[in-house]
Design an enzyme around this catalytic site. Structure first.
Site, mmCIF file in Angstrom:
data_model
loop_
_atom_site.group_PDB
_atom_site.id
_atom_site.type_symbol
_atom_site.label_atom_id
_atom_site.label_comp_id
_atom_site.label_asym_id
_atom_site.label_seq_id
_atom_site.Cartn_x
_atom_site.Cartn_y
_atom_site.Cartn_z
ATOM 1 N N TYR A 83 29.988 146.474 96.999
ATOM 2 C CA TYR A 83 30.354 145.213 96.340
ATOM 3 C C TYR A 83 31.553 144.540 97.020
ATOM 4 O O TYR A 83 31.965 143.461 96.612
ATOM 5 C CB TYR A 83 30.475 145.338 94.821
ATOM 6 C CG TYR A 83 31.528 146.269 94.232
ATOM 7 C CD1 TYR A 83 32.861 146.240 94.606
ATOM 8 C CD2 TYR A 83 31.167 147.138 93.196
ATOM 9 C CE1 TYR A 83 33.800 147.050 94.021
ATOM 10 C CE2 TYR A 83 32.104 147.965 92.594
ATOM 11 C CZ TYR A 83 33.422 147.926 93.007
ATOM 12 O OH TYR A 83 34.361 148.727 92.419
ATOM 13 N N LYS A 118 38.448 146.369 97.853
ATOM 14 C CA LYS A 118 37.557 147.033 98.811
ATOM 15 C C LYS A 118 37.199 146.100 99.982
ATOM 16 O O LYS A 118 37.008 146.567 101.110
ATOM 17 C CB LYS A 118 36.291 147.536 98.112
ATOM 18 C CG LYS A 118 36.540 148.637 97.076
ATOM 19 C CD LYS A 118 37.157 149.889 97.678
ATOM 20 C CE LYS A 118 37.137 151.066 96.707
ATOM 21 N NZ LYS A 118 37.817 152.255 97.234
#
Ligand code: HXC
Ligand code: NAP
Length: 261
Positions: free
Chosen positions: A149, A164
């Site tokens: 994601y 991330k």
């Protein structure tokens, strides 16, 4: 078993969050593959009991250190002290992260910071400190942990998705910047796998978990062992010419969003 038994022979390895979930599995495998020492660093040393026991079982050196990756000075001191105790630092697995599901419209600044500070800034501080030691030692290998994601996005985890994505950009940047110092930096991007931390914070009920599984082309979560295999490969000399790579381990999950997945 993907790697030779002696793949980490003589290597000093440090795993943040190495006492639970993926970090625990990676730490156990580093020991089994001959690591000279596995340093596990996280906030709660109680989380290190299982890996300390595993070290005794296989006769390997496990060094348990308390560390909050949000504190850059402590990270630097802790890493340097560990390198002095064990004779350098060869491998870093930047695995520590924090997460929870919360709608972005209601996310408080403190909640945003909690996840960004651990998952993004903490990853940078640990890479930076490890990189300095690896440069002094003539090289090394770093694996950061992301997730898919980072580029697909996912409702309810804006803090973690942003972190991330940052970790992936950081990984690629450091890979290019540090290649002349013989330091490789790679990223593993797993889809969902079971860990107590993820279950508690992300899919507390079975129905939600089943819905995620149904949307994955391979129709199941990853096994933590499968993710650990990818981490160990990239950390090892078997991937000696691989740097700046992102290895996706997600059962086809993100590609499956296309027609017919
Ligand atoms: C909404 C929350 C919240 C929740 C915390 N907060 N939990 N908001 N829902 N469930 C907010 C509150 O505003 C809180 O402020 C602020 O975050 C800080 O919370 P603390 O508990 O004080 O922070 P801290 O002790 O630093 O804990 C960090 C944590 C926690 C990230 C919040 O979840 C943690 O320790 N996580 C580690 C384990 C983990 O998350 N593992 C899963 C990794 S899975 P107030 O003012 O209220 O105190 C993963 C990727 C999954 O990362 C990918 C799947 C595909
Ligand atoms: P986990 O067991 O909860 O792992 C998180 C680890 O991070 C814990 O060991 C925790 O230890 C440590 N940690 C958290 N905050 C820290 C801090 N401030 N300082 C130092 N250590 C800290 O969950 P996991 O699922 O195995 O996650 C491991 C990695 O995989 C994470 O990077 C996660 O984002 C990633 N990931 C997980 C999934 C999944 O589905 N599970 C999917 C994709 C990516 P302490 O509590 O002792 O500090």
């Amino acid at each position: 078993m993907l790697l030779r038994d002696d793949a980490f022979d003589g290597k000093v390895c440090l795993v943040t969050g190495g006492g639970t979930g993926l970090g625990l599995e990676v730490s156990k495998r580093l020991l089994r593959h001959g690591a000279k020492a596995v340093v596990v660093a996280s906030r709660s040393v109680e989380h290190h009991e299982e890996i300390l026991a595993a070290g005794k079982e296989v006769g390997g050196v496990v060094d348990s250190v308390p560390l909050d990756v949000r504190e850059p000075d402590r990270v630097d001191e802790t890493f340097r002290a560990a390198a002095e105790r064990h004779g350098g630092l060869d491998v870093l697995i930047a695995n520590a992260a924090g997460n929870f599901v919360a709608p972005s419209m209601r996310l408080k600044p403190k909640a945003w910071r909690a996840v960004i500070d651990i998952a993004l800034s903490g990853a940078f501080y640990t890479c930076q400190s490890a990189g300095r030691l690896m440069k002094e030692g003539g090289g090394g290998s770093i694996v950061t942990i992301g997730t898919t994601y980072a580029w697909t996005g996912m409702p309810g985890v804006v803090h973690s998705a942003a972190a991330k994505a940052g970790v992936l950009a950081m990984t690629r940047t450091l890979a290019v910047e540090w290649a002349p110092m013989n330091i490789r930096v790679n990223n593993v991007a797993p889809g969902p796998f079971h860990s107590d931390g993820a279950q508690k914070n992300l899919w507390p009920d079975d129905e939600f978990r089943r819905r995620i599984e149904a949307a994955i082309p391979l129709r199941r979560f990853a096994r933590v062992e499968e993710v650990a295999d990818a981490v160990l490969y990239l950390a090892s000399d078997a991937a000696g010419y691989v740097t700046g790579e992102c290895l996706v381990i997600d059962g086809g999950g993100w590609l499956g969003k296309g027609l017919g997945g």
